[in-house]
Each structure stands twice: as structure tokens, then as C-alpha cells.
Design a protein around this motif. Structure first.
Motif, PDB file in Angstrom:
ATOM      1  N   VAL A 172       0.501  -1.277   0.099  1.00  0.00           N
ATOM      2  CA  VAL A 172       0.015  -0.210  -0.277  1.00  0.00           C
ATOM      3  C   VAL A 172       0.977   0.822   0.288  1.00  0.00           C
ATOM      4  O   VAL A 172       1.759   0.886   0.731  1.00  0.00           O
ATOM      5  N   SER A 173       0.139   2.302  -0.688  1.00  0.00           N
ATOM      6  CA  SER A 173       1.321   3.415  -0.348  1.00  0.00           C
ATOM      7  C   SER A 173       1.074   4.543   1.098  1.00  0.00           C
ATOM      8  O   SER A 173      -0.991   4.383   0.920  1.00  0.00           O
ATOM      9  N   GLY A 174       1.171   5.381   1.093  1.00  0.00           N
ATOM     10  CA  GLY A 174       0.862   6.577   2.374  1.00  0.00           C
ATOM     11  C   GLY A 174       0.769   5.086   3.459  1.00  0.00           C
ATOM     12  O   GLY A 174       1.035   4.340   3.614  1.00  0.00           O
ATOM     13  N   GLU A 175      -0.545   5.762   3.923  1.00  0.00           N
ATOM     14  CA  GLU A 175      -0.682   5.605   5.718  1.00  0.00           C
ATOM     15  C   GLU A 175      -2.377   5.733   5.276  1.00  0.00           C
ATOM     16  O   GLU A 175      -2.735   6.154   4.688  1.00  0.00           O
ATOM     17  N   LEU A 176      -3.311   4.581   6.262  1.00  0.00           N
ATOM     18  CA  LEU A 176      -4.145   4.373   6.024  1.00  0.00           C
ATOM     19  C   LEU A 176      -4.691   5.049   7.561  1.00  0.00           C
ATOM     20  O   LEU A 176      -4.763   4.354   8.580  1.00  0.00           O
ATOM     21  N   GLY A 177      -6.453   5.355   6.946  1.00  0.00           N
ATOM     22  CA  GLY A 177      -7.254   5.136   8.357  1.00  0.00           C
ATOM     23  C   GLY A 177      -7.603   6.748   8.788  1.00  0.00           C
ATOM     24  O   GLY A 177      -7.904   7.318   9.346  1.00  0.00           O
ATOM     25  N   GLY A 178      -6.794   7.666   7.639  1.00  0.00           N
ATOM     26  CA  GLY A 178      -6.811   9.272   8.078  1.00  0.00           C
ATOM     27  C   GLY A 178      -7.921   9.628   7.594  1.00  0.00           C
ATOM     28  O   GLY A 178      -8.479  10.935   8.314  1.00  0.00           O
ATOM     29  N   SER A 179      -8.852   9.523   7.022  1.00  0.00           N
ATOM     30  CA  SER A 179      -9.820  10.088   6.347  1.00  0.00           C
ATOM     31  C   SER A 179     -11.298   9.651   7.011  1.00  0.00           C
ATOM     32  O   SER A 179     -11.962  10.310   7.668  1.00  0.00           O
ATOM     33  N   ALA A 180     -11.519   8.641   7.755  1.00  0.00           N
ATOM     34  CA  ALA A 180     -12.375   7.425   8.092  1.00  0.00           C
ATOM     35  C   ALA A 180     -12.002   7.936   9.506  1.00  0.00           C
ATOM     36  O   ALA A 180     -12.636   8.333  10.245  1.00  0.00           O
ATOM     37  N   ALA A 181     -11.013   8.478  10.355  1.00  0.00           N
ATOM     38  CA  ALA A 181     -10.251   9.439  11.977  1.00  0.00           C
ATOM     39  C   ALA A 181     -11.138  10.730  11.774  1.00  0.00           C
ATOM     40  O   ALA A 181     -11.502  11.103  12.593  1.00  0.00           O
ATOM     41  N   SER A 228     -10.427   3.538  -1.885  1.00  0.00           N
ATOM     42  CA  SER A 228     -11.939   4.303  -1.620  1.00  0.00           C
ATOM     43  C   SER A 228     -12.529   4.045  -1.265  1.00  0.00           C
ATOM     44  O   SER A 228     -13.082   4.251  -0.415  1.00  0.00           O
ATOM     45  N   ASP A 229     -13.300   1.835  -0.658  1.00  0.00           N
ATOM     46  CA  ASP A 229     -14.064   1.448   0.097  1.00  0.00           C
ATOM     47  C   ASP A 229     -12.986   1.368   1.434  1.00  0.00           C
ATOM     48  O   ASP A 229     -13.906   0.551   2.860  1.00  0.00           O
ATOM     49  N   GLY A 230     -12.416   1.015   1.562  1.00  0.00           N
ATOM     50  CA  GLY A 230     -11.371   0.597   2.744  1.00  0.00           C
ATOM     51  C   GLY A 230     -10.603  -0.221   2.255  1.00  0.00           C
ATOM     52  O   GLY A 230     -11.002  -1.340   1.128  1.00  0.00           O
ATOM     53  N   LEU A 231      -9.487  -0.664   2.601  1.00  0.00           N
ATOM     54  CA  LEU A 231      -8.269  -1.739   2.518  1.00  0.00           C
ATOM     55  C   LEU A 231      -8.335  -3.317   2.737  1.00  0.00           C
ATOM     56  O   LEU A 231      -8.692  -4.173   1.522  1.00  0.00           O
ATOM     57  N   SER A 232      -9.159  -3.985   3.587  1.00  0.00           N
ATOM     58  CA  SER A 232     -10.458  -4.971   3.433  1.00  0.00           C
ATOM     59  C   SER A 232     -11.181  -5.177   1.943  1.00  0.00           C
ATOM     60  O   SER A 232     -11.174  -6.522   1.954  1.00  0.00           O
ATOM     61  N   THR A 233     -12.382  -4.272   2.035  1.00  0.00           N
ATOM     62  CA  THR A 233     -12.741  -4.247   0.511  1.00  0.00           C
ATOM     63  C   THR A 233     -12.281  -4.027  -0.535  1.00  0.00           C
ATOM     64  O   THR A 233     -12.819  -4.747  -1.827  1.00  0.00           O
ATOM     65  N   ASP A 234     -11.811  -3.423  -0.902  1.00  0.00           N
ATOM     66  CA  ASP A 234     -10.714  -2.817  -2.576  1.00  0.00           C
ATOM     67  C   ASP A 234      -9.754  -4.303  -2.282  1.00  0.00           C
ATOM     68  O   ASP A 234      -9.506  -4.528  -3.224  1.00  0.00           O
ATOM     69  N   LEU A 235      -9.559  -4.742  -1.261  1.00  0.00           N
ATOM     70  CA  LEU A 235      -8.264  -5.756  -1.593  1.00  0.00           C
ATOM     71  C   LEU A 235      -9.076  -7.165  -2.135  1.00  0.00           C
ATOM     72  O   LEU A 235      -8.917  -7.545  -2.769  1.00  0.00           O
ATOM     73  N   PRO A 254       0.416   0.434   7.591  1.00  0.00           N
ATOM     74  CA  PRO A 254       0.475   1.775   8.163  1.00  0.00           C
ATOM     75  C   PRO A 254      -0.387   2.444   8.606  1.00  0.00           C
ATOM     76  O   PRO A 254      -1.482   2.806   7.333  1.00  0.00           O
ATOM     77  N   ARG A 255      -0.131   3.167   9.660  1.00  0.00           N
ATOM     78  CA  ARG A 255      -2.007   3.502  10.168  1.00  0.00           C
ATOM     79  C   ARG A 255      -1.863   5.017  10.345  1.00  0.00           C
ATOM     80  O   ARG A 255      -0.451   5.858  10.435  1.00  0.00           O
ATOM     81  N   ALA A 256      -2.118   5.848   9.652  1.00  0.00           N
ATOM     82  CA  ALA A 256      -2.109   7.160   9.629  1.00  0.00           C
ATOM     83  C   ALA A 256      -2.026   8.042  11.194  1.00  0.00           C
ATOM     84  O   ALA A 256      -2.471   7.267  12.208  1.00  0.00           O
ATOM     85  N   ARG A 257      -1.074   9.215  11.136  1.00  0.00           N
ATOM     86  CA  ARG A 257      -1.781   9.667  11.717  1.00  0.00           C
ATOM     87  C   ARG A 257      -1.931  11.497  11.904  1.00  0.00           C
ATOM     88  O   ARG A 257      -1.767  11.876  11.046  1.00  0.00           O
ATOM     89  N   ASP A 266      -6.858   4.646  15.349  1.00  0.00           N
ATOM     90  CA  ASP A 266      -6.911   2.950  15.271  1.00  0.00           C
ATOM     91  C   ASP A 266      -7.156   2.118  14.465  1.00  0.00           C
ATOM     92  O   ASP A 266      -7.317   2.409  13.124  1.00  0.00           O
ATOM     93  N   PRO A 267      -6.650   0.795  14.931  1.00  0.00           N
ATOM     94  CA  PRO A 267      -6.151  -0.308  13.804  1.00  0.00           C
ATOM     95  C   PRO A 267      -6.931  -1.015  13.197  1.00  0.00           C
ATOM     96  O   PRO A 267      -6.818  -1.000  11.575  1.00  0.00           O
ATOM     97  N   ASP A 268      -8.302  -0.408  13.655  1.00  0.00           N
ATOM     98  CA  ASP A 268      -9.710  -0.726  12.783  1.00  0.00           C
ATOM     99  C   ASP A 268      -9.908   0.029  11.449  1.00  0.00           C
ATOM    100  O   ASP A 268     -10.434  -0.228  10.356  1.00  0.00           O
ATOM    101  N   LEU A 269      -9.594   1.670  11.930  1.00  0.00           N
ATOM    102  CA  LEU A 269      -9.469   2.529  10.389  1.00  0.00           C
ATOM    103  C   LEU A 269      -9.224   2.487   9.984  1.00  0.00           C
ATOM    104  O   LEU A 269      -8.816   2.312   8.709  1.00  0.00           O
ATOM    105  N   ALA A 270      -7.963   2.080  10.206  1.00  0.00           N
ATOM    106  CA  ALA A 270      -6.484   1.414   9.161  1.00  0.00           C
ATOM    107  C   ALA A 270      -7.084   0.610   8.040  1.00  0.00           C
ATOM    108  O   ALA A 270      -7.019   0.455   6.768  1.00  0.00           O
ATOM    109  N   ARG A 271      -7.561  -0.468   8.295  1.00  0.00           N
ATOM    110  CA  ARG A 271      -7.888  -1.747   8.264  1.00  0.00           C
ATOM    111  C   ARG A 271      -9.139  -1.818   7.576  1.00  0.00           C
ATOM    112  O   ARG A 271      -9.558  -2.389   5.966  1.00  0.00           O
TER     113      ARG A 271
END
Ligand SMILES: [Mg+2]
Length: 332
Positions: A172-181, A228-235, A254-257, A266-271
């Protein structure tokens, strides 16, 4: 003051042309790909010979994708276009032109439309994308923006979701979960305004166009999708289209800061959290993938498997099936 339709189109055209003009004094000349744009019955595009065209369409709906009290108009304009540009990036393509259809409530202030267009056109200019047409209409309730983005990729070279093979590594590029947070924060404190600088991936996400193009040019990616839909769905989309499964190392995601002071989401947001607009791709086992491309960090998070299920592996060595909570779960 709301604008009647004819005046609205004229205003959008004026804004689009002045955005294209860039610095004062330069004449408005369509980019070579767009021979005729706003003002004719159809746009006329001439795509470079030996290229395939890429076309993507995305709705942005008030109440579903944004709320007027949470998202400034510039942010809504920016995010509407990002969705299309990110889809082009996910194919390794080059965006050329955008088309915008707007349905606006009668009582919407003129200033809202101007600021929306400013956000959209600033991003279009940055990626040399011409706003080449669209439509406007009155909406019985709520704002609707429908964006079509047209791009190109060399013939047969667009990176599809279906090219992943067992043994490929997953990045994955960048960090995940920042938008949902940001959404979680706004929902828990609906009256407070978030500072967009504390949640850049939510308010001003950057489509990974250059990264996608380089991955395609260097033939590093076997399959690719934008998150766009999240790691679990897009994977799961990649696995489904490629008829494979996957194993993801939980601790590697990688979790967003975000926020002030910065803290890891939260790890769930990144997933599961969506709308990060990072790229998820698979690479053949032997290929060396740089730690960064076009300034964007790339992180290996797992590998593709023959067995058609998706597992999440913990640091303790336990394995559990990764449920696709999906983005809707967090958005509602
Ligand atoms: Mg997509």
C-alpha cells in the motif's frame, strides 16, 4: 443569491477558463487532447495514437459523501474530482479531461458554487486536467455532483484488478485510516469544526497519479486498485477479480497519524476506513520495490495466496479471516 441555470453555466465556464489561463496575459488554449470543450454540444477529445481511453464516473452526494456543516465548499469540490483522478491513477493512467454535472437546490448561495468550483479547478489545474463540459439542473433536495474523468494509458498497458498471482507481494502507498478518523471525530463532536490541516487525507486527499503511472511504466504492479472503500473491501475486489486469496500482516498496515497532537489512528480504521485514496497493488515475488516512489512511501503488508480467502495475521502468530466491514459501516 442563487443563480438561474444559464447564468450558472456562464459562471462555471468563466471560472474554468480563468483557471486554465493561469497567470494573467496567457491566452486560453485548449490542451491538445481537448479540441472543443464547454460551449459546444459535445466536447471533442483527440487521444494520443496508440492509447486506450480510461473513463470513470463518480457521484458526490450531500448527506452521503459530505455535509455542508462539516465540509467547506472548496473541500467538496476537491474531493469530488479526487475520486475520478484516483481511479485513473489506479489504472496507471494519465488524466486528461473532466466533465461535471451539478444538481443544486434552488436556495443554494452563489458563493457556495463559486467556492466549490475553486476547489475543483485548483486540483484540475494541478494535474493539467481540462474541465471540458457538463450539465446543471435544479435539485429538489441536496447537492449532487457527478464527475466523469477521461484519461489515457498506452494500448493494453492499463493495470487491472485481475492480474494478481499467488506468491505476489501486496503493497500500500502512504498511510491508512486518516480519512475515516476525521469522520469519527466529526460524528462524536458534531458542533466543533475540525482543522483540515490536522486531517489532510480527509479534507484534501492527493490522488496518486504519478505513483500509479510509474508503477505501470516500470511494470512493477501486476494488479492495482485505489483505496476508496477501505483496505478490507478493496483487497477483496482484487482477490475476486484475480481469483486468488491473501494474507495480511496486521502490524505492517501503516496507520495514519492525525489530530493535534498527532496520534496513530485505531487499527480498525486503517483496516476498514475508506476514502484515503492511496493505492493498493501487487508485485511479483522477485521484483524489487523501492521504499518510496514519487515521494510516497510504499509498505509491503502481505502476500497473495492460492486459497481464495483473506486472512489477517497478528504479531502473536494467530490468523483470523478478515471481514469486509466496508466503508458504509463507518460512514453511517
Ligand atoms: Mg476505484
Amino acid at each position: 443569491m442563487p443563480l438561474p441555470e444559464k447564468a450558472l453555466i456562464a459562471q462555471i465556464r468563466r471560472l474554468a477558463e480563468s483557471a486554465r489561463q493561469g497567470q494573467a496575459g496567457k491566452s486560453v488554449r485548449p490542451t491538445p487532447a481537448v479540441l472543443a470543450g464547454i460551449g459546444d454540444d459535445c466536447a471533442v477529445l483527440r487521444l494520443p495514437a496508440g492509447n486506450d481511453s480510461l473513463i470513470t464516473t463518480d457521484f458526490t452526494l450531500e448527506g452521503t459523501h459530505f455535509r455542508r456543516n462539516w465540509h467547506p465548499p472548496e473541500v467538496v469540490g476537491h474531493r469530488s474530482l479526487v475520486r475520478g483522478l484516483s481511479d485513473i491513477a489506479a489504472m496507471g493512467g494519465e488524466p486528461l479531461a473532466a466533465f461535471l454535472s451539478l444538481a443544486l437546490p434552488r436556495n443554494l448561495p452563489q458563493a457556495w458554487v463559486e467556492r466549490f468550483m475553486r476547489g475543483l479547478l485548483r486540483l484540475a489545474e494541478k494535474f493539467s486536467v481540462t474541465l471540458a463540459g457538463g450539465d446543471t439542473s435544479e435539485s429538489p433536495s441536496g447537492i449532487l455532483a457527478d464527475i466523469i474523468v477521461v484519461g489515457t494509458a498506452p494500448k493494453d498497458k492499463a493495470v487491472l484488478r485481475s492480474g494478481a498471482h499467488p506468491g505476489d507481494r501486496i503493497f500500500v502507498s502512504g498511510e491508512l485510516g486518516g480519512s475515516a478518523a476525521a469522520l469519527v471525530e466529526m460524528r462524536s463532536r458534531p458542533r466543533s469544526k475540525l482543522d483540515p490541516r490536522d486531517y489532510p487525507r480527509h479534507f484534501y486527499p492527493e490522488p496518486r497519479v504519478e505513483l500509479g503511472r510509474i508503477l505501470r511504466e516500470k511494470r512493477l504492479a501486476t494488479a492495482m486498485i485505489d483505496l476508496s472503500d477501505g483496505l478490507s473491501t478493496d483487497l477483496a475486489h482484487i482477490c475476486e477479480e484475480s481469483r486468488v486469496g491473501a494474507e495480511i500482516e496486521s502490524t505492517l498496515i501503516p496507520r495514519a497519524r492525525v489530530g493535534k497532537p498527532r496520534r496513530e489512528v485505531d487499527p480498525d480504521l486503517a483496516r476498514h476506513g475508506g476514502e484515503d485514496y492511496e493505492l493498493l497493488f501487487t508485485a511479483p515475488p522477485g521484483k524489487r520495490i523501492p521504499a518510496k516512489i514519487a515521494g510516497v512511501p510504499l509498505t509491503p503488508i502481505g502476500q497473495i495466496t492460492r486459497r481464495r480467502k483473506i486472512f489477517l495475521c497478528s504479531a502473536e502468530g494467530t490468523r483470523s479471516e478478515l471481514a469486509q466491514h466496508g466503508w458504509e459501516h463507518f460512514r453511517r
